[in-house]
Enzyme design. Structure first.
Site, PDB file in Angstrom:
ATOM      1  N   GLU A   1      22.964 -12.276-109.169  1.00 28.34           N
ATOM      2  CA  GLU A   1      21.779 -13.085-108.848  1.00 28.34           C
ATOM      3  C   GLU A   1      22.198 -14.326-108.061  1.00 28.34           C
ATOM      4  OE1 GLU A   1      18.895 -11.527-108.722  1.00 28.34           O
ATOM      5  OE2 GLU A   1      18.972 -11.107-110.874  1.00 28.34           O
TER       6      GLU A   1
ATOM      7  N   ASP B   1      23.347 -13.170-103.004  1.00 29.33           N
ATOM      8  CA  ASP B   1      23.121 -12.539-101.683  1.00 29.33           C
ATOM      9  C   ASP B   1      23.209 -13.531-100.533  1.00 29.33           C
ATOM     10  OD1 ASP B   1      20.621 -13.658-102.329  1.00 29.33           O
ATOM     11  OD2 ASP B   1      19.452 -11.903-101.715  1.00 29.33           O
TER      12      ASP B   1
ATOM     13  N   GLY C   1       4.788 -12.286-108.967  1.00 32.11           N
ATOM     14  CA  GLY C   1       5.423 -13.453-109.598  1.00 32.11           C
ATOM     15  C   GLY C   1       6.260 -13.089-110.807  1.00 32.11           C
TER      16      GLY C   1
ATOM     17  N   GLY D   1       9.510 -11.566-110.619  1.00 30.35           N
ATOM     18  CA  GLY D   1      10.935 -11.378-110.345  1.00 30.35           C
ATOM     19  C   GLY D   1      11.294  -9.951-109.963  1.00 30.35           C
TER      20      GLY D   1
ATOM     21  N   SER E   1      10.011  -8.612-107.081  1.00 29.45           N
ATOM     22  CA  SER E   1       9.823  -8.611-105.645  1.00 29.45           C
ATOM     23  C   SER E   1       8.640  -7.806-105.118  1.00 29.45           C
ATOM     24  CB  SER E   1      11.103  -8.203-104.917  1.00 29.45           C
ATOM     25  OG  SER E   1      11.100  -8.875-103.692  1.00 29.45           O
TER      26      SER E   1
ATOM     27  N   ASP F   1      16.233  -8.288-101.598  1.00 29.79           N
ATOM     28  CA  ASP F   1      14.959  -7.666-101.974  1.00 29.79           C
ATOM     29  C   ASP F   1      14.470  -6.684-100.914  1.00 29.79           C
ATOM     30  OD1 ASP F   1      15.314  -9.439-103.970  1.00 29.79           O
ATOM     31  OD2 ASP F   1      13.617 -10.718-103.468  1.00 29.79           O
TER      32      ASP F   1
HETATM   33  C1  GLA Z   1      14.926 -13.767-104.806  1.00 29.06           C
HETATM   34  C2  GLA Z   1      15.378 -13.663-103.348  1.00 29.06           C
HETATM   35  C3  GLA Z   1      16.648 -12.812-103.224  1.00 29.06           C
HETATM   36  C4  GLA Z   1      17.730 -13.256-104.184  1.00 29.06           C
HETATM   37  C5  GLA Z   1      17.168 -13.433-105.596  1.00 29.06           C
HETATM   38  C6  GLA Z   1      18.162 -14.056-106.534  1.00 29.06           C
HETATM   39  O1  GLA Z   1      14.503 -12.549-105.300  1.00 29.06           O
HETATM   40  O2  GLA Z   1      14.369 -13.100-102.563  1.00 29.06           O
HETATM   41  O3  GLA Z   1      17.109 -12.848-101.901  1.00 29.06           O
HETATM   42  O4  GLA Z   1      18.356 -14.433-103.738  1.00 29.06           O
HETATM   43  O5  GLA Z   1      16.009 -14.251-105.618  1.00 29.06           O
HETATM   44  O6  GLA Z   1      19.242 -13.218-106.719  1.00 29.06           O
END
Ligand code: GLA
Length: 387
Positions: A26, A29, A114, A116, A118, A164
């Site tokens: 996490e 990226d 919202g 986590g 995506s 994501d």
């Molecule tokens: C969000 C961002 C990703 C990544 C995560 C954390 O989902 O869109 O690019 O940085 O947070 O790992």
């Protein structure tokens, strides 16, 4: 889930685009690191048709019960949250190609927003992928991934990494993906978790920090990295530095940047170990890595929140759970739990009661599995009637 075959009609494109989970890795990226995500079986469905106009786009969203009307010649960020994902993608497509014209789009989403997982990448990539097909724009998958990421930077304002959008487009059934975010090389790894499954517990909170905190973390790790690489005169990348080098710059870095930088190197190591564990079907080791990853996110990178920490702690009292951690940007959303399939029902009940008692908020949940990436489909979810 019931699905029906829709009769193919010329000029109609139906696209299905998934959300994602991330097993581990996490905030690595955008720091040249490694991630181990997978697309999930919760998807957004879009039906796209040309409407014969040169520039008018009408986008109707079932989930949000509203219609967005946009003109391709005057695209600028709007006020409603989801509009910016759409407008951002149109803007990037306009900058890249000449072929876009007026279209109508109806969409329906199963991806919780919202949370986590995506929903934003599912939307961006679905739209980019579908329009690419409808207008035969000729863009390849990596172009679609990168333009969707830029849409989020430029119109939404989150300086997200690539994970994501990559996961949504490249996902493969029953596989996670080990992605090197520096070289963009990746490999599919089978997820043979049985008898364990992936249970997502949704805190149903999104703290205000979600966007601002994200961008701040990005800045803190970048300035921290700068200090270390300048000190040693090496290339400005987390791949060029070691824990010892960070240690040597500890005073210069200060406490916050020191913790941000050490977290990144530790999390990268955890991702590589997790990928190895997954290849060996060592689910126990994978679970332990999830727990240490969460500890790092909570204490060193500080992207967790009381609700997520509570759920991760609570999971430790259930021996059928091998590991648990927050997923995605943080500050709310879901925890991912590696749990024995026979324990799911009982655990959901226990954790829901405890969570509601503590926070006066209802917990929601879903069990998910790695699924295919964004694709053109003739099928649609039974609950959604297009048109
Ligand atoms: C969000 C961002 C990703 C990544 C995560 C954390 O989902 O869109 O690019 O940085 O947070 O790992």
């Amino acid at each position: 889930m019931n699905t029906h075959i829709i009769k193919e009609s010329p000029g109609v494109v139906i696209v299905s685009s998934p959300g994602r989970i991330n097993l581990i890795g996490e905030h690595t990226d955008y720091n040249d690191g490694f991630v181990l995500p997978a697309a999930i079986d919760k998807r957004i469905y879009m039906r796209l048709t040309k409407n014969g106009t040169k520039t008018t786009c009408r986008i109707k969203s079932k989930g949000f019960d509203s219609v967005l009307i946009a003109d391709l010649f005057s695209l600028r960020p709007g006020t409603e949250g989801w509009h910016n994902y759409v407008l951002g993608v149109l803007n990037e497509l306009q900058l890249l190609t000449q072929g876009l014209k007026g279209f109508d789009c109806e969409m329906y989403t199963e991806v919780p927003t919202g949370s986590g997982v995506s929903s934003s990448a599912a939307l961006e990539c679905g739209l980019a992928y579908g329009l690419n097909r409808l207008f035969e724009l000729g863009l390849d998958k990596w172009q679609l991934i990168k333009l969707s990421q830029r849409a989020e930077h430029n119109f939404v304002g989150t300086k997200c990494g690539i994970m994501d959008q990559f996961s949504s487009v490249m996902g493969k059934k029953k596989h996670a993906m080990l992605l090197d975010c520096q070289s963009l090389e990746f490999e599919y790894i089978p997820t043979k978790l049985d008898p364990y499954v992936i249970l997502m517990l949704n805190t149903n909170v999104t703290h205000n920090l979600a966007t601002s905190g994200y961008n701040t973390r990005r800045e803190e790790s970048a300035t921290g990295l700068n200090i270390v690489t300048n000190h040693f005169g090496v290339k400005n990348s987390f791949r060029e530095i070691t824990p010892g080098m960070i240690e040597e710059c500890r005073q210069q870095l200060g406490d916050v940047r020191y913790r941000r930088c050490t977290y990144i190197l530790e999390e990268n190591q955890r991702v590589l170990k997790a990928a190895k564990a997954l290849k060996k079907n060592d689910i126990l080791e994978l679970g332990n890595l999830l727990y240490s990853s969460h500890k790092g996110q909570s204490e060193k990178y500080e992207v967790s929140c009381p609700e997520l920490d509570f759920l991760v702690e609570f999971s430790k009292g259930t021996k059928e759970i091998l590991g648990s951690r927050m997923v995605g940007g943080g500050f709310g959303g879901c925890t991912l739990n590696l749990i024995h399939k026979d324990a799911v029902v009982g655990y959901v009940e226990r954790s829901s009661i405890a969570y509601e008692k503590k926070f006066k908020i209802k917990l929601s949940h879903f069990v998910t599995a790695p699924s295919r990436g964004t694709s053109i489909t003739k099928q649609r979810h039974d609950g959604f009637k297009f048109g």
